[in-house]
Design a protein around this motif. Structure first.
Motif, PDB file in Angstrom:
ATOM      1  N   ALA A  84     -12.220   4.543 -43.624  1.00  0.00           N
ATOM      2  CA  ALA A  84     -13.076   4.834 -42.508  1.00  0.00           C
ATOM      3  C   ALA A  84     -12.892   3.846 -41.121  1.00  0.00           C
ATOM      4  N   LEU A  85     -13.111   2.235 -41.146  1.00  0.00           N
ATOM      5  CA  LEU A  85     -13.438   1.190 -40.416  1.00  0.00           C
ATOM      6  C   LEU A  85     -12.171   1.962 -39.427  1.00  0.00           C
ATOM      7  N   PRO A  86     -11.182   1.998 -39.495  1.00  0.00           N
ATOM      8  CA  PRO A  86     -10.125   2.220 -37.967  1.00  0.00           C
ATOM      9  C   PRO A  86     -10.378   3.065 -37.157  1.00  0.00           C
ATOM     10  N   ALA A  87     -10.467   3.877 -38.118  1.00  0.00           N
ATOM     11  CA  ALA A  87     -10.684   5.052 -37.005  1.00  0.00           C
ATOM     12  C   ALA A  87     -12.482   5.280 -35.723  1.00  0.00           C
ATOM     13  N   LEU A  88     -12.966   5.005 -36.443  1.00  0.00           N
ATOM     14  CA  LEU A  88     -14.505   3.881 -36.833  1.00  0.00           C
ATOM     15  C   LEU A  88     -14.689   3.505 -35.452  1.00  0.00           C
ATOM     16  N   ARG A  89     -13.543   2.033 -35.315  1.00  0.00           N
ATOM     17  CA  ARG A  89     -14.210   1.314 -34.499  1.00  0.00           C
ATOM     18  C   ARG A  89     -12.628   1.827 -33.268  1.00  0.00           C
ATOM     19  N   SER A  90     -11.983   2.772 -33.818  1.00  0.00           N
ATOM     20  CA  SER A  90     -11.093   3.093 -32.717  1.00  0.00           C
ATOM     21  C   SER A  90     -12.587   4.246 -31.661  1.00  0.00           C
ATOM     22  N   THR A  98     -21.631   3.971 -30.359  1.00  0.00           N
ATOM     23  CA  THR A  98     -21.854   3.655 -32.004  1.00  0.00           C
ATOM     24  C   THR A  98     -21.577   4.352 -33.165  1.00  0.00           C
ATOM     25  N   ALA A  99     -20.397   4.577 -33.494  1.00  0.00           N
ATOM     26  CA  ALA A  99     -19.526   5.099 -34.139  1.00  0.00           C
ATOM     27  C   ALA A  99     -19.981   4.938 -35.856  1.00  0.00           C
ATOM     28  N   HIS A 100     -20.503   6.298 -36.631  1.00  0.00           N
ATOM     29  CA  HIS A 100     -20.514   6.309 -38.082  1.00  0.00           C
ATOM     30  C   HIS A 100     -20.234   6.974 -38.824  1.00  0.00           C
ATOM     31  N   LEU A 101     -20.093   6.812 -39.559  1.00  0.00           N
ATOM     32  CA  LEU A 101     -19.538   7.706 -40.936  1.00  0.00           C
ATOM     33  C   LEU A 101     -20.718   7.973 -42.033  1.00  0.00           C
ATOM     34  N   THR A 102     -20.722   9.215 -42.544  1.00  0.00           N
ATOM     35  CA  THR A 102     -22.305   9.855 -43.070  1.00  0.00           C
ATOM     36  C   THR A 102     -21.819  11.047 -44.401  1.00  0.00           C
ATOM     37  N   ALA A 113     -21.204   3.591 -43.455  1.00  0.00           N
ATOM     38  CA  ALA A 113     -20.255   2.495 -41.852  1.00  0.00           C
ATOM     39  C   ALA A 113     -20.713   2.754 -40.554  1.00  0.00           C
ATOM     40  N   VAL A 114     -20.622   2.150 -39.868  1.00  0.00           N
ATOM     41  CA  VAL A 114     -21.159   2.024 -38.466  1.00  0.00           C
ATOM     42  C   VAL A 114     -20.567   0.914 -37.995  1.00  0.00           C
ATOM     43  N   VAL A 115     -20.013   1.601 -36.804  1.00  0.00           N
ATOM     44  CA  VAL A 115     -19.382  -0.080 -35.453  1.00  0.00           C
ATOM     45  C   VAL A 115     -19.989   0.473 -34.188  1.00  0.00           C
ATOM     46  N   GLU A 116     -20.323  -0.587 -34.149  1.00  0.00           N
ATOM     47  CA  GLU A 116     -21.273  -0.873 -32.561  1.00  0.00           C
ATOM     48  C   GLU A 116     -19.554  -1.035 -31.986  1.00  0.00           C
ATOM     49  N   PRO A 117     -19.742  -1.006 -30.558  1.00  0.00           N
ATOM     50  CA  PRO A 117     -18.482  -1.319 -29.408  1.00  0.00           C
ATOM     51  C   PRO A 117     -18.218  -2.524 -28.468  1.00  0.00           C
ATOM     52  N   THR A 118     -17.441  -2.884 -28.301  1.00  0.00           N
ATOM     53  CA  THR A 118     -17.846  -4.588 -28.185  1.00  0.00           C
ATOM     54  C   THR A 118     -18.299  -4.716 -26.750  1.00  0.00           C
ATOM     55  N   TRP A 119     -18.228  -3.557 -26.047  1.00  0.00           N
ATOM     56  CA  TRP A 119     -17.950  -4.263 -23.775  1.00  0.00           C
ATOM     57  C   TRP A 119     -18.784  -3.401 -22.992  1.00  0.00           C
ATOM     58  N   THR A 120     -19.818  -2.945 -24.652  1.00  0.00           N
ATOM     59  CA  THR A 120     -20.675  -2.539 -23.738  1.00  0.00           C
ATOM     60  C   THR A 120     -22.197  -3.184 -23.687  1.00  0.00           C
ATOM     61  N   ASP A 121     -23.040  -3.082 -22.339  1.00  0.00           N
ATOM     62  CA  ASP A 121     -24.136  -3.864 -21.983  1.00  0.00           C
ATOM     63  C   ASP A 121     -25.134  -3.265 -23.577  1.00  0.00           C
ATOM     64  N   ARG A 200     -12.693  13.755 -28.815  1.00  0.00           N
ATOM     65  CA  ARG A 200     -12.106  12.709 -29.517  1.00  0.00           C
ATOM     66  C   ARG A 200     -13.116  12.507 -31.120  1.00  0.00           C
ATOM     67  N   VAL A 201     -14.693  13.183 -30.787  1.00  0.00           N
ATOM     68  CA  VAL A 201     -15.164  13.056 -32.504  1.00  0.00           C
ATOM     69  C   VAL A 201     -14.248  13.531 -33.629  1.00  0.00           C
ATOM     70  N   VAL A 202     -13.350  14.841 -33.207  1.00  0.00           N
ATOM     71  CA  VAL A 202     -12.961  15.990 -33.921  1.00  0.00           C
ATOM     72  C   VAL A 202     -12.321  15.006 -34.414  1.00  0.00           C
ATOM     73  N   ASP A 203     -11.159  14.667 -33.361  1.00  0.00           N
ATOM     74  CA  ASP A 203      -9.847  13.864 -33.831  1.00  0.00           C
ATOM     75  C   ASP A 203      -9.972  13.129 -34.614  1.00  0.00           C
ATOM     76  N   ALA A 204     -11.291  12.026 -34.451  1.00  0.00           N
ATOM     77  CA  ALA A 204     -11.581  10.891 -35.493  1.00  0.00           C
ATOM     78  C   ALA A 204     -12.021  11.389 -36.986  1.00  0.00           C
TER      79      ALA A 204
END
Length: 213
Positions: A84-90, A98-102, A113-121, A200-204
């Motif tokens: 799941a990580l590639p889709a969550l990172r995207s 913050t994206a997650h697989l539950t 699985a949890v992925v946080e964005p790299t560019w946000t404040d 966008r979440v549906v696509d992921a």
């Protein structure tokens, strides 16, 4: 059946699948009819599966899936997380949240699985291993919606403030993945989820489901 396969193992796996598809369990007679084998064979299969805690029988004699299946299921989490990580990172980078697989774990929703964005404040801190009841939060509600086959809606679930004050969530269920019940979602500090986030979440969720098939 081919010469390279085991008929007994095949029948045992079919028993587990049949039991997993029912909430009220099955009797020996019901299993015998569904498998097309005699009751003696079913008794032997159930006894073997019980030894490994994969099946349990209640006082009325109905067979149900045992807790051993849950222990096996937990070992699947790392494999599901990796897929799941590639889709969550995207998703996290695209939305800036913050994206997650539950996945379902008993009566709870468990973030695996949890992925946080790299560019946000700033963004919502959300950790793998966080669990909550299925009826609270977008991730759990999306799973319940899929269980009830609520297909007339947009395909995603939105919530606000159910798990964390000031945070909104969007999630879509994983569909068409045998043996895996879960959802993909995002959580953000906002009063409402922007309109483009739901689709966008549906696509992921679709991407993750395809990776798991």
């Amino acid at each position: 059946m081919t010469a390279e396969t085991s008929q007994t193992l095949d029948r045992g796996l079919r028993v587990l699948k049949l039991l997993a598809d029912t909430d009220h369990g099955l009797t020996v007679t019901e299993l015998s009819n569904k498998l097309g084998v005699n009751r003696t064979v079913v008794y032997r299969l159930l006894a073997t599966l019980e030894q490994h805690a994969l099946v349990r029988r209640d006082l009325g004699g109905r067979a149900r899936v045992g807790l051993g299946v849950l222990r096996l299921g937990r070992q699947v989490h790392p494999l599901v997380r990796e897929a799941a990580l590639p889709a969550l990172r995207s998703l996290a980078e695209d939305i800036g949240a913050t994206a997650h697989l539950t996945l379902v774990d008993g009566a709870d929703a468990l973030a695996v699985a949890v992925v946080e964005p790299t560019w946000t404040d700033y963004h919502v801190a959300y950790r793998a291993g966080f669990r909550h009841s299925l009826d609270r939060g977008a991730a759990g509600r999306a799973i319940l919606a899929a269980r009830h086959q609520e297909a007339d809606g947009p395909g995603y679930t939105l919530t606000h403030g159910e798990l964390e004050a000031g945070a909104s969530g969007a999630a879509a269920p994983l569909l068409g993945v045998t043996g895996v019940e879960g959802s993909v979602g995002v959580v953000m500090l906002a009063d409402a989820v922007p309109e483009r986030v739901g689709p966008r979440v549906v696509d992921a969720a679709r991407e993750v489901a395809e990776a798991l098939r």
